[in-house]
Design an enzyme around this catalytic site. Structure first.
Site, PDB file in Angstrom:
ATOM      1  N   TYR A 141       0.910  -1.093  -0.183  1.00 29.99           N
ATOM      2  CA  TYR A 141       0.085  -0.033  -0.028  1.00 29.99           C
ATOM      3  C   TYR A 141       0.754   1.185   0.140  1.00 29.99           C
ATOM      4  O   TYR A 141       2.000   1.392   0.620  1.00 29.99           O
ATOM      5  CB  TYR A 141      -0.839   0.205   1.344  1.00 29.99           C
ATOM      6  CG  TYR A 141      -2.007   1.213   1.392  1.00 29.99           C
ATOM      7  CD1 TYR A 141      -2.960   1.301   0.444  1.00 29.99           C
ATOM      8  CD2 TYR A 141      -1.650   2.114   2.486  1.00 29.99           C
ATOM      9  CE1 TYR A 141      -3.553   2.621   0.618  1.00 29.99           C
ATOM     10  CE2 TYR A 141      -2.187   3.181   2.509  1.00 29.99           C
ATOM     11  CZ  TYR A 141      -3.284   3.464   1.666  1.00 29.99           C
ATOM     12  OH  TYR A 141      -4.084   4.623   1.703  1.00 29.99           O
ATOM     13  N   ASP A 236       9.511   2.978  -0.364  1.00 27.10           N
ATOM     14  CA  ASP A 236       8.398   3.438   0.506  1.00 27.10           C
ATOM     15  C   ASP A 236       8.473   3.152   1.777  1.00 27.10           C
ATOM     16  O   ASP A 236       8.439   1.724   2.331  1.00 27.10           O
ATOM     17  CB  ASP A 236       6.994   2.821  -0.128  1.00 27.10           C
ATOM     18  CG  ASP A 236       5.779   3.776   0.676  1.00 27.10           C
ATOM     19  OD1 ASP A 236       6.247   4.425   1.718  1.00 27.10           O
ATOM     20  OD2 ASP A 236       4.568   3.451   0.463  1.00 27.10           O
ATOM     21  N   LYS A 264       4.678   9.263   8.849  1.00 26.77           N
ATOM     22  CA  LYS A 264       4.541   8.554  10.098  1.00 26.77           C
ATOM     23  C   LYS A 264       5.536   9.335  11.084  1.00 26.77           C
ATOM     24  O   LYS A 264       5.342  10.324  11.619  1.00 26.77           O
ATOM     25  CB  LYS A 264       4.465   7.156   9.944  1.00 26.77           C
ATOM     26  CG  LYS A 264       3.249   6.798   9.272  1.00 26.77           C
ATOM     27  CD  LYS A 264       3.125   5.143   9.296  1.00 26.77           C
ATOM     28  CE  LYS A 264       2.199   4.668   8.283  1.00 26.77           C
ATOM     29  NZ  LYS A 264       0.972   4.556   8.908  1.00 26.77           N
TER      30      LYS A 264
END
Ligand code: PLP
Length: 427
Positions: A141, A236, A264
């Site tokens: 994702y 990523d 994050k």
């Protein structure tokens, strides 16, 4: 108002009562607790029920909730600067920190979320290579950008088919789907489309099909393919950055990506993202180059302050924080596996430092297809049992649970005790 009342009321004003679907516990047949406050590893809901938190805001809160120094940094920054939309010293501090501490980052651009970071990195890769196609892996994702919302139905491994309403076929027609940890399949993709592929984007430690670490030879093979065909390799690290290790997943492989995305942890719990990499590529961004990407709130001073404080604290304590998290994560994995054996419940556990998934399926979980074999019904029962027992864990077999610097052995022991109670009921 208590949990139930607030959530019922929320459903009137927000689709599903939430601002991000995963929070709704859709699929778990229960409503989520409404969280009121948190400190360290403990969060408290509006019914005043306490939970030991293994979700940590889906990863960012590696120092635990409301870390004193991060809160102070936010207070100080907010007293002198909320937003200017102009260059500030705090942006420089953050960018310098990332470039100085991450091997693959020579220049960086701050954005506001992981989605923004990945979609901007893709645009940059396309602008730099002047090619359109991208390779993403089934099960990875990268945010809700149209080009990533592709589902690879069985057998349809090379053609992009939208997996989300509202995504025009044209938006995914340049998205090729790779099979994680299967170099032969990716090699075939390159043989067929190599000259058209702008980039390969991968979670080097996947956390969105449960935790699966890419194999070394797979990552080395991806690097070779990208070099051979003139494509860019993008890591990523939105989830794994400063989590899989201080220097993130890039430090776990002998492979250097061309671009990396972060979010994050680098925002210390505030909305933040970044993408960076080789100077030559980054200089294609406007105002230096022709790839336009912008953001009113990008590099916001309060977000930078929270992020820098978090990262500086992680750096100053990296020789204690990461080994501690590693030790607790191993203790949790070993305990879960032992209990699985004791109660004859097939399960496997994948973990990389403070990221972990318990899969209710026996044997090695190395491919996305292995995760799909996990027992969803058992997971649901496990989830409800643990939540009732006061453990906040992710509501899906396809997510990772996280550990922070505030977790202690007693939290792991308590988790294992509750887990044993669950397994007893399963027998
Ligand atoms: N990339 C990865 C690996 C992620 O795990 C996520 C979110 O969980 C994203 C990108 C998207 O980040 P955001 O939710 O901040 O847009």
């Amino acid at each position: 108002m208590n949990n139930q009342k607030i959530f019922e009321e929320s459903k009137k004003y927000m689709p599903g009562g939430v601002n991000s679907p995963v929070r709704s516990y859709n699929g778990m047949d229960i409503d989520p607790p409404v969280i009121k406050s948190g400190r360290g590893v403990e969060i408290v809901d509006e019914d005043l029920k306490k939970y030991t938190d293994f979700v940590l805001a889906w990863g960012p809160m590696i120092l635990g909730h409301s870390d004193y120094d991060v809160v102070e940094a936010i207070k100080t920054a907010s007293e002198e600067s909320i937003a200017f939309g102009a260059p500030t010293k705090r942006e420089l501090e953050m960018s310098k920190f990332l470039c100085d501490n991450l091997d693959a980052v020579e220049m960086v651009r701050m954005v506001n979320s992981g989605t923004e970071a990945t979609m901007s990195a893709i645009k940059l890769a396309r602008g730099y290579t002047k090619r359109d196609k991208i390779v993403k892996f089934a099960g990875c994702y990268h945010g809700h950008f149209d080009g990533f919302l592709v589902e690879a139905g069985s057998g349809v491994l090379t053609e992009g088919i939208p997996g989300c309403l509202g995504v025009p076929e044209g938006s995914v027609s340049n998205t090729l789907i790779g099979r994680y940890n299967d170099l032969n399949q990716v090699t075939e993709l390159f043989r067929k489309y190599g000259d058209e592929i702008a980039c390969v984007i991968i979670e080097p430690v996947a956390g969105n099909m449960g935790v699966i670490k890419a194999e070394d030879n797979f990552m080395e093979g991806l690097r070779d393919l990208c070099d051979k065909y003139g494509s860019l390799l993008i890591f990523d690290e939105v989830m794994s950055g400063f989590r899989a290790a201080f220097k993130g997943a890039e430090s776990l492989f002998k492979v250097t990506p061309d671009l990396i995305t972060y979010a994050k942890i680098i925002g210390g719990g505030l909305p933040c993202g970044a993408y960076g990499g080789k100077r030559e590529i980054m200089e294609c961004l406007s105002p230096l180059g022709g790839v336009y990407q912008a953001g009113t709130m990008s590099g916001n001073p309060i977000v930078m302050a929270a992020g820098i404080e978090t990262l500086e604290k992680l750096k100053a304590n990296k020789d204690t924080i990461y080994p501690k998290i590693e030790k607790l994560s191993k203790m949790l994995k070993d305990g879960v596996l032992e209990l699985g054996k004791k109660y004859n419940v097939p399960l496997s556990v994948n973990r990389v430092c403070g990221m972990m998934t318990i899969f209710f399926v026996g044997g090695e979980v190395k491919f996305y297809e292995d995760v799909k074999k996990a027992d969803e019904g058992r997971f649901k029962r496990y989830f409800k049992h643990m939540l009732n027992a006061g453990f906040n864990i992710p509501p899906s077999q396809y997510e990772a649970l996280f550990l922070s610097s505030c977790h202690e052995e007693k939290h792991i022991e308590e988790f294992l005790k509750a887990f044993e109670e669950f397994l007893k009921k399963e027998n």
